[in-house]
Design a protein around this motif. Structure first.
Motif, PDB file in Angstrom:
ATOM      1  N   THR A  51      69.762  11.107  62.051  1.00 52.59           N
ATOM      2  CA  THR A  51      68.792  10.544  62.998  1.00 52.59           C
ATOM      3  C   THR A  51      68.562  11.508  64.153  1.00 52.59           C
ATOM      4  O   THR A  51      69.519  11.958  64.788  1.00 52.59           O
ATOM      5  N   LEU A  52      67.290  11.826  64.410  1.00 57.49           N
ATOM      6  CA  LEU A  52      66.902  12.675  65.533  1.00 57.49           C
ATOM      7  C   LEU A  52      66.134  11.847  66.542  1.00 57.49           C
ATOM      8  O   LEU A  52      65.259  11.058  66.172  1.00 57.49           O
ATOM      9  N   SER A  53      66.454  12.023  67.820  1.00 61.29           N
ATOM     10  CA  SER A  53      65.704  11.388  68.905  1.00 61.29           C
ATOM     11  C   SER A  53      64.909  12.470  69.640  1.00 61.29           C
ATOM     12  O   SER A  53      65.475  13.461  70.082  1.00 61.29           O
ATOM     13  N   VAL A  54      63.609  12.255  69.748  1.00 56.76           N
ATOM     14  CA  VAL A  54      62.717  13.239  70.358  1.00 56.76           C
ATOM     15  C   VAL A  54      62.095  12.629  71.607  1.00 56.76           C
ATOM     16  O   VAL A  54      61.402  11.609  71.519  1.00 56.76           O
ATOM     17  N   PRO A  55      62.341  13.173  72.801  1.00 57.91           N
ATOM     18  CA  PRO A  55      61.749  12.615  74.018  1.00 57.91           C
ATOM     19  C   PRO A  55      60.230  12.766  74.021  1.00 57.91           C
ATOM     20  O   PRO A  55      59.692  13.809  73.635  1.00 57.91           O
ATOM     21  N   ARG A 108      62.669   8.239  54.168  1.00 58.88           N
ATOM     22  CA  ARG A 108      62.364   8.779  55.498  1.00 58.88           C
ATOM     23  C   ARG A 108      61.720   7.697  56.346  1.00 58.88           C
ATOM     24  O   ARG A 108      60.954   6.872  55.849  1.00 58.88           O
ATOM     25  N   HIS A 109      62.043   7.722  57.623  1.00 56.25           N
ATOM     26  CA  HIS A 109      61.514   6.711  58.536  1.00 56.25           C
ATOM     27  C   HIS A 109      61.242   7.346  59.900  1.00 56.25           C
ATOM     28  O   HIS A 109      61.994   8.223  60.337  1.00 56.25           O
ATOM     29  N   SER A 110      60.196   6.898  60.545  1.00 55.72           N
ATOM     30  CA  SER A 110      59.891   7.368  61.902  1.00 55.72           C
ATOM     31  C   SER A 110      59.428   6.195  62.733  1.00 55.72           C
ATOM     32  O   SER A 110      58.872   5.219  62.219  1.00 55.72           O
ATOM     33  N   GLU A 111      59.643   6.295  64.045  1.00 50.10           N
ATOM     34  CA  GLU A 111      59.261   5.199  64.922  1.00 50.10           C
ATOM     35  C   GLU A 111      59.243   5.693  66.363  1.00 50.10           C
ATOM     36  O   GLU A 111      60.004   6.592  66.735  1.00 50.10           O
ATOM     37  N   VAL A 112      58.371   5.096  67.167  1.00 49.40           N
ATOM     38  CA  VAL A 112      58.326   5.366  68.602  1.00 49.40           C
ATOM     39  C   VAL A 112      58.911   4.151  69.305  1.00 49.40           C
ATOM     40  O   VAL A 112      58.468   3.022  69.084  1.00 49.40           O
ATOM     41  N   VAL A 113      59.935   4.367  70.125  1.00 44.48           N
ATOM     42  CA  VAL A 113      60.627   3.261  70.791  1.00 44.48           C
ATOM     43  C   VAL A 113      60.756   3.562  72.280  1.00 44.48           C
ATOM     44  O   VAL A 113      60.631   4.709  72.709  1.00 44.48           O
ATOM     45  N   TYR A 122      60.981   7.481  73.247  1.00 45.76           N
ATOM     46  CA  TYR A 122      61.503   8.436  72.281  1.00 45.76           C
ATOM     47  C   TYR A 122      60.783   8.265  70.949  1.00 45.76           C
ATOM     48  O   TYR A 122      60.400   7.147  70.563  1.00 45.76           O
ATOM     49  N   GLY A 123      60.649   9.377  70.249  1.00 46.43           N
ATOM     50  CA  GLY A 123      60.265   9.330  68.860  1.00 46.43           C
ATOM     51  C   GLY A 123      61.528   9.484  68.029  1.00 46.43           C
ATOM     52  O   GLY A 123      62.397  10.298  68.333  1.00 46.43           O
ATOM     53  N   VAL A 124      61.674   8.670  66.997  1.00 48.87           N
ATOM     54  CA  VAL A 124      62.877   8.677  66.163  1.00 48.87           C
ATOM     55  C   VAL A 124      62.494   9.102  64.753  1.00 48.87           C
ATOM     56  O   VAL A 124      61.584   8.534  64.140  1.00 48.87           O
ATOM     57  N   LEU A 125      63.198  10.093  64.238  1.00 46.43           N
ATOM     58  CA  LEU A 125      63.034  10.550  62.858  1.00 46.43           C
ATOM     59  C   LEU A 125      64.373  10.340  62.146  1.00 46.43           C
ATOM     60  O   LEU A 125      65.404  10.780  62.639  1.00 46.43           O
ATOM     61  N   ARG A 126      64.332   9.659  61.019  1.00 49.18           N
ATOM     62  CA  ARG A 126      65.572   9.407  60.298  1.00 49.18           C
ATOM     63  C   ARG A 126      65.372   9.648  58.806  1.00 49.18           C
ATOM     64  O   ARG A 126      64.419   9.135  58.210  1.00 49.18           O
TER      65      ARG A 126
END
Length: 371
Positions: A51-55, A108-113, A122-126
């Motif tokens: 899991t990556l968290s992207v500001p 693969r999953h992505s989400e903005v939280v 954050y944008g989340v890439l998993r």
């Protein structure tokens, strides 16, 4: 270690040198934190989540993230620490161990939280996958985690960067590791970067719960003795039960109309007795706010208690709040939530260094302040 090892995995940095370097991916946003989680299975497989968290601070940041996320979910773009990198690591580990390993079941999953505490977005890439035959298993079902981290030149995981962490969760049906390089919390092992790992560092052994070299079924003197004691206790209980029933049968019933000590008629409950006999719902208390019956936590399974807490809190909570509400250890809550996430009973999403938990369909991506 020769120079080909640093291209096996992701761009995790210690000081100025890549410890698991990979070829940079064009267009990938800069990660603020990366977490690796390996849930061991009783058959030796391991369910991995990276899991990556992207500001995200500006509209252009969000546009760039969403553009990459669309390609990522479609399988048109991978991460520096994505499936391709782990497939190379599994291939190296197979060659070094002589055991066939492979990466399967990729999703693969992505989400903005939005972080409910800081208000930061954050944008989340998993990426999730199964590493087959990650652990070795012997004839007694003892599970060994060691050679899956090895290559012919050393290890594909020489360390973690300052914004990265690794968690290895104990397999279901197993206790904590009997051998491990660090202390376990509830059977689970966790490392926070920056740190380094020498070749052979991951010497981890798990035994099935209740199993051990001195226990061999009913042939063990201790087990046989326990069975004898249990049988004796059962006989005593049956004797007392039937003895009491015989005593009740020989006792003469009171004649109708006889008054008891409280002035009531025999066979008819007094007001106090009637009040005490008023049925209440087993295991439930009235909620002072809603008037609805509140279940007794002692009668709920761990999973049902988590679901009840989520329902009481609007369908979503921080993992740290669940730990506080239940009084359980961080490791127990982490393992329980990972299992519930795999069973689609909850949604578990990591933001920075914290997990957000919600009931399915509650929309974690629209989190505001926690109820």
């Amino acid at each position: 270690m020769r120079c080909r090892v640093p291209i096996l995995l992701c761009a995790l940095l210690l000081a100025s040198a890549p410890v698991l370097g990979a070829v940079p991916v064009a267009g990938q946003p800069q990660a603020d934190g990366t977490h690796f989680e390996a849930q061991l299975q009783a058959d030796g497989d391991a369910a991995w989540n990276v899991t990556l968290s992207v500001p995200i601070g500006t509209d252009s940041d969000r546009d760039a993230f969403e553009a990459f996320a669309d390609r990522f979910e479609a399988g048109e773009a991978d991460l520096e620490l994505g499936v391709d990198a782990f497939e190379r690591a599994a291939g190296e580990a197979s060659a070094a161990s002589g055991r066939e390993m492979s990466i399967t079941s990729v999703s693969r999953h992505s989400e903005v939280v939005t972080d409910p505490d800081s208000g930061e977005t954050y944008g989340v890439l998993r990426v999730s996958f199964t590493w087959e035959s990650f652990a070795r298993i012997d004839d007694e079902d003892t599970l060994y985690v060691d050679d899956a981290f090895n290559t012919t030149d050393g290890t594909w995981l020489p360390g973690l960067g300052s914004d990265q962490s690794l968690t290895i969760l104990a397999p279901p049906g197993y206790g904590g590791p009997t051998t491990s390089p660090i202390g376990a919390d509830g059977g689970d092992l966790r490392w926070e970067g920056p740190t380094t790992f020498e070749p052979g560092y991951f010497d981890i052994v798990y035994h099935p719960s209740g199993a051990g070299p001195a226990t061999n079924g009913i042939s063990s003197p201790l087990v046989a003795g326990a069975l004898l004691l249990s049988g004796a206790a059962l006989l005593v209980g049956l004797y007392l039960l039937f003895g009491r029933q015989r005593g009740d049968e020989t006792r003469e019933p009171p004649e109708a109309g006889d008054a008891d000590s409280d002035g009531g008629t025999a066979g008819e409950p007094t007001d106090a007795a009637a009040e005490s006999a008023t049925p209440e719902k087993d295991g439930a208390n009235a909620d002072p706010d809603t008037g609805a019956d509140e279940p007794n936590p002692e009668l709920l399974s761990d999973e049902e208690r988590v679901e009840y807490l989520l329902e009481r809190n609007g369908g979503r909570m921080k993992q740290a709040t669940i730990v506080k509400e239940t009084g359980w250890s961080n490791a127990k809550v982490s393992q329980l939530l990972s299992s519930m996430d795999d069973e689609d009973r909850v949604d578990k999403l990591r933001i920075g260094r914290e997990n957000l938990i919600s009931l399915p369909g509650e929309g974690v991506g629209e989190l505001g302040e926690e109820p």
